[in-house]
Design an enzyme around this catalytic site. Structure first.
Site, PDB file in Angstrom:
ATOM      1  N   HIS A  29       2.937 -34.399   1.076  1.00 35.01           N
ATOM      2  CA  HIS A  29       2.478 -34.727  -0.277  1.00 35.01           C
ATOM      3  C   HIS A  29       3.496 -34.358  -1.358  1.00 35.01           C
ATOM      4  CE1 HIS A  29      -1.421 -36.003   0.975  1.00 35.01           C
ATOM      5  NE2 HIS A  29      -1.702 -34.845   1.535  1.00 35.01           N
ATOM      6  N   HIS A  68      -7.427 -39.328   0.410  1.00 35.23           N
ATOM      7  CA  HIS A  68      -8.002 -40.231   1.415  1.00 35.23           C
ATOM      8  C   HIS A  68      -8.846 -41.336   0.774  1.00 35.23           C
ATOM      9  CE1 HIS A  68      -7.521 -36.766   4.542  1.00 35.23           C
ATOM     10  NE2 HIS A  68      -6.368 -37.235   4.109  1.00 35.23           N
ATOM     11  N   ASP A  77      -1.842 -40.802   4.136  1.00 34.98           N
ATOM     12  CA  ASP A  77      -1.628 -39.897   2.997  1.00 34.98           C
ATOM     13  C   ASP A  77      -0.627 -40.491   1.999  1.00 34.98           C
ATOM     14  OD1 ASP A  77      -3.362 -37.866   3.717  1.00 34.98           O
ATOM     15  OD2 ASP A  77      -1.825 -36.661   4.718  1.00 34.98           O
ATOM     16  N   HIS A 124      -1.731 -40.857  10.274  1.00 39.42           N
ATOM     17  CA  HIS A 124      -2.366 -40.147   9.162  1.00 39.42           C
ATOM     18  C   HIS A 124      -1.361 -39.878   8.039  1.00 39.42           C
ATOM     19  CE1 HIS A 124      -5.480 -38.038   7.057  1.00 39.42           C
ATOM     20  NE2 HIS A 124      -4.531 -37.188   6.682  1.00 39.42           N
TER      21      HIS A 124
END
Ligand SMILES: [Zn+2]
Length: 312
Positions: A260, A76, A237, A233
């Site tokens: 991720h 973040h 990421d 969001h």
């Protein structure tokens, strides 16, 4: 031109996974430094470049480490710096995890504004994609295609009434990042949260820093910040994970039900396949060796590894 911060600025909070207090200070860094984490231990300063070559295997968050120290949940703060087009910065940290704050990148964007941004004396280098790349399978994946600008198209699909199918198209600019992406928070499902705690993860998680979906609704009283906060969001990421390339990318990223792990695989694949990109503006820097073809066909080092101020 490359950009850094005008002055130091600090912020304190607790780590999402460790639950421990943590303080970060963002500080100006010289041209071609990239983003570098630093920690003072017993009077000497340890450093770790925000680079895919320093990635450590870890579930649910992006962890990087080198020289005997590692930092969890970097995505973040990296997203905030990268999204605001800060190329060079030090992130001084006194713990092993970046504080969660409200679960978004907005507190870090506020820090960047409070510190101020300055242009530096050298132009930015961009990595321009010239051939498509893809990682993943038929259920989930992430691709990057040639494009004249930097774009992200992200799609998610969750079997929950408040999420379901969402797609977000993002064109890179500090204004779009700040207005449309930075405030989107981390999310989780209530049935997952207890399982996480049982495994020692998410110790600092709360409704103050995570959106928690129950079976049919939402546990957070304040509701969502955007109807499609979850996919925003995911874009946040991804921007943080792309920062691990070390140079901004020109190309169109398509992510479908990704996370991720696949983001990091794509970054590694880009660096492992130098015939799929060219460096633009590299003649001004020590990265020129990468774009003149002399390294093609070999496992390519991270571009920042060649810079004068590399912490490696
Ligand atoms: Zn996140």
């Amino acid at each position: 031109m490359q950009r850094t911060l005008r002055q130091n600025i600090s912020l304190e909070g607790i780590g999402l996974h460790s639950g421990k207090p943590s303080k970060v200070t963002l500080a100006p860094a010289p041209v071609d430094s990239g983003i570098v984490f630093r920690r003072k231990t017993n009077g000497h300063i340890e450093t770790c470049q925000a680079s895919i070559r320093n990635l450590r295997p870890m579930e649910l968050c992006t962890t990087i480490g080198s020289n005997g120290f590692q930092i969890q949940t970097t995505e973040h703060v990296l997203s905030a710096l990268w999204g605001m087009h800060i190329n060079n910065a030090y992130i001084d940290i006194d713990s092993e995890e970046v504080p969660a704050m409200d679960g978004s990148a907005a507190p870090f964007v506020e820090m960047i504004h409070a510190a101020g941004m300055v242009s530096q004396e050298r132009p930015r280098t961009f990595l321009k994609i010239v051939k498509p790349l893809h990682v993943g399978d038929h259920r989930r994946g992430v691709s990057i295609l040639p494009s004249t600008t930097s774009k992200i198209t992200y799609s998610i699909d969750y079997d929950h009434t408040l999420i379901q199918q969402q797609t977000y198209e993002y064109e890179w600019s500090p204004k779009a990042f700040q207005d449309k992406i930075a405030e989107a928070r981390t999310f989780a499902f209530s049935h997952e949260v207890e399982a996480l705690w049982a495994r020692g993860l998410g110790q600092g998680g709360s409704l103050d820093n995570t959106i928690v979906f129950s079976e049919s609704g939402l546990l957070n009283d304040q509701g969502l910040r955007f109807p499609d906060e979850c996919v925003r969001h995911k874009v946040l990421d991804l921007i943080g994970d792309l920062a691990l390339l070390g140079v901004p990318v020109i190309g169109h990223v398509f992510a479908d039900r990704s996370g991720h792990f696949l983001h990091n695989q794509l970054v590694q694949m880009i660096l492992d396949n130098p015939d799929t990109w060219i460096l633009v503006g590299a003649q001004h820097t020590k990265w020129a060796a990468l774009s003149n073809g002399s390294l093609h066909g070999k496992k390519t080092p991270h571009p920042v590894a060649l810079s004068a101020n590399s912490a490696a």
